[in-house]
Design an enzyme around this catalytic site. Structure first.
Site, PDB file in Angstrom:
ATOM      1  CE1 TYR A  18      -3.090  -3.092   0.787  1.00 35.99           C
ATOM      2  CE2 TYR A  18      -1.773  -3.363   2.766  1.00 35.99           C
ATOM      3  CZ  TYR A  18      -2.717  -3.846   1.872  1.00 35.99           C
ATOM      4  OH  TYR A  18      -3.271  -5.083   2.091  1.00 35.99           O
ATOM      5  CE1 TYR A 146      -7.782  -6.617   3.164  1.00 33.39           C
ATOM      6  CE2 TYR A 146      -7.097  -8.526   4.456  1.00 33.39           C
ATOM      7  CZ  TYR A 146      -6.861  -7.617   3.440  1.00 33.39           C
ATOM      8  OH  TYR A 146      -5.710  -7.710   2.695  1.00 33.39           O
ATOM      9  CG  ASP A 241     -10.839 -15.118   6.683  1.00 35.18           C
ATOM     10  OD1 ASP A 241      -9.885 -15.540   7.361  1.00 35.18           O
ATOM     11  OD2 ASP A 241     -10.723 -14.235   5.810  1.00 35.18           O
ATOM     12  CE  LYS A 271      -3.349 -11.912   8.733  1.00 40.09           C
ATOM     13  NZ  LYS A 271      -2.348 -11.036   8.145  1.00 40.09           N
TER      14      LYS A 271
END
Ligand SMILES: Cc1ncc(COP(=O)(O)O)c(C=O)c1O
Length: 432
Positions: A18, A146, A241, A271
């Site tokens: 980003y 997200y 998720d 993760k």
């Protein structure tokens, strides 16, 4: 290359997440990571207050995980998973099945969290196709959610969140409101959304209990129960998720286990799966989902990344899961919650601070507008704590093995940031 040359080259030619290349944000030169610390080339030592984007659950460079990778590298770093299998992958699938909710024991290994979400959606669509409903190829996702940065994962993330730029290219899915307020009323809204498009919808996806990268929002188990009921009534595939919330981040191993009677049909993990050592994720399907897909018209689950089930990553994950299995993480996280709550109690709402909230090893100060970037950097240096605020959130999600002193220091750094004046730039200048 000298440190200066590395940084200069990096500024000109290497994209960061980003970030712009013409006006790049400051990047620190990381030289070494160990335990809860990131050491920089200029001699700095920072507590990793965000566990390097929430992965490094056991701390960086954990000796057991490093040794497992080393051992695996000596015999086989990689082999294609098409036509071959190997012990680290099978051992890992077995370990995952043992800790996943009951009935979820069919594992697809992916190379990142986003890819595991893509695969979960393919599972939902292929499930519906197998049931003779080929038009059901859309998902219902939640506002504030997200699920990653690849095309399908973006399309399932908050429609007004960080991916709006790509609206023109993204597949169109349907959205239910952010899970907040009264769960019963919210469930009615979800049902309305689904029933308005019922012949098109394959499943529902959410981040259970913790909506992380787009909202830093916590919500209750009743919402999960409602999703489970609504999906059962319509034979929809429910995807949880757990990439951010799983592996004890909010307390229990799986965030959704707070709703014991609301297991998903597919669960995504990533993760902390390898404890932050190598990229690996998985989509795990229930027997019901996997059987339908496998007996369906196509039969095969249509996905196959090059580095699928990479043996080094699987070896790292096996060692990481062994550390989780040794126990104590739930208690550690409850303790972290207490320390964060106590230490952030002095941060009062009002002025630029809109809210302060803590759940497990997640601490959030929601601001009206983030302070200036330079001021944030000064707090990082002064406190020796690495934090990466985004949108309008100052937050911490540190390694789960931080001791009281480290947790207090992280909270103090957050409080110091919260006390800074709001910046001139609009919220959204920082991302995730
Ligand atoms: C809940 C959730 N899902 C998916 C992803 C995407 O994972 P990755 O960055 O490994 O692709 C993230 C990453 O932050 C996440 O928090």
């Amino acid at each position: 290359m000298t440190a200066g040359e590395i940084l200069e080259y990096d500024r000109r030619r290497v994209w960061h997440p980003y970030a712009s290349l013409s006006n790049p944000p400051r990047a620190r030169l990381a030289a070494r990571t160990e335990g809860i610390y990131i050491e920089t080339a200029d001699g700095g030592r920072l507590i990793d207050g965000v566990a390097s984007w929430w992965c490094a659950a056991h701390g960086h460079g954990h000796p057991a995980i490093v040794e497992a990778i080393r051992r695996q590298a000596r015999t086989m770093s990689h082999v294609m998973f098409g036509g071959f299998t190997h012990e680290p992958a099978v051992e890992l699938a077995d370990r995952i099945a043992a800790i996943a909710p009951e009935g979820l024991r069919n594992v697809f290994f992916a190379d990142s969290g986003s890819i595991s979400v893509e695969v979960a959606v393919k599972m939902a669509i292929q499930y519906q196709q197998a049931k003779g409903r080929p038009r059901r190829c859309k998902m219902v996702a939640l506002e504030g959610g997200y699920h990653g940065d690849t095309a399908c994962a973006m399309a399932l993330s908050d429609p007004d969140g960080m991916h709006t730029l790509f609206k023109g290219m993204m597949p169109r899915h349907f959205f239910a409101p952010k899970p907040e307020g009264d769960a019963g009323r919210w469930a009615e809204e979800l049902e309305k959304t689904i029933d308005a498009h019922k012949d098109e919808i394959a499943g529902v996806i959410c981040e259970p209990i913790l909506q992380a990268a787009n909202a830093m929002h916590f919500y209750g188990a009743d919402f999960l129960r409602a999703m489970r009921r609504i999906c059962d009534e319509r034979d929809l595939v429910l995807v949880f998720d757990e990439i951010a919330a799983g592996f004890h981040r909010t307390g229990p191993l799986w965030a959704h286990s707070r709703a014991a009677d609301a297991a998903p049909d597919v669960m995504c993990i990533g993760k902390a799966l390898t404890g932050g050592h190598v990229s690996l994720a998985a989509a795990i399907a229930s027997d019901k989902t996997a059987d339908a897909i496998s007996r369906g018209n196509v039969g095969a689950l249509m996905h196959g990344p090059t580095y699928m089930a990479n043996p080094l990553a699987c070896a790292a994950a096996n060692a990481s899961l062994e550390l989780f299995a040794a126990g104590g993480y739930e208690e550690k996280v409850h303790h972290a919650e207490e320390v964060f709550k106590k230490r952030l109690a002095g941060v009062e709402r009002g002025g630029n601070v809109r809210d302060v909230r803590v759940l497990g090893a997640v601490a959030v100060v929601e601001t009206g507008r983030l302070p200036e970037r330079d001021a944030i950097d000064r707090v990082i240096d002064e406190y020796g704590v690495w934090l990466r605020p985004f949108a309008n959130f100052i937050y911490a999600m540190p390694p789960l093995v931080c001791d009281d002193a480290a947790l207090s220091r992280i909270a103090d750094a957050m409080a110091a940031m919260a006390a800074l004046p709001p910046g001139r730039e609009a919220a959204g200048d920082f991302h995730e």
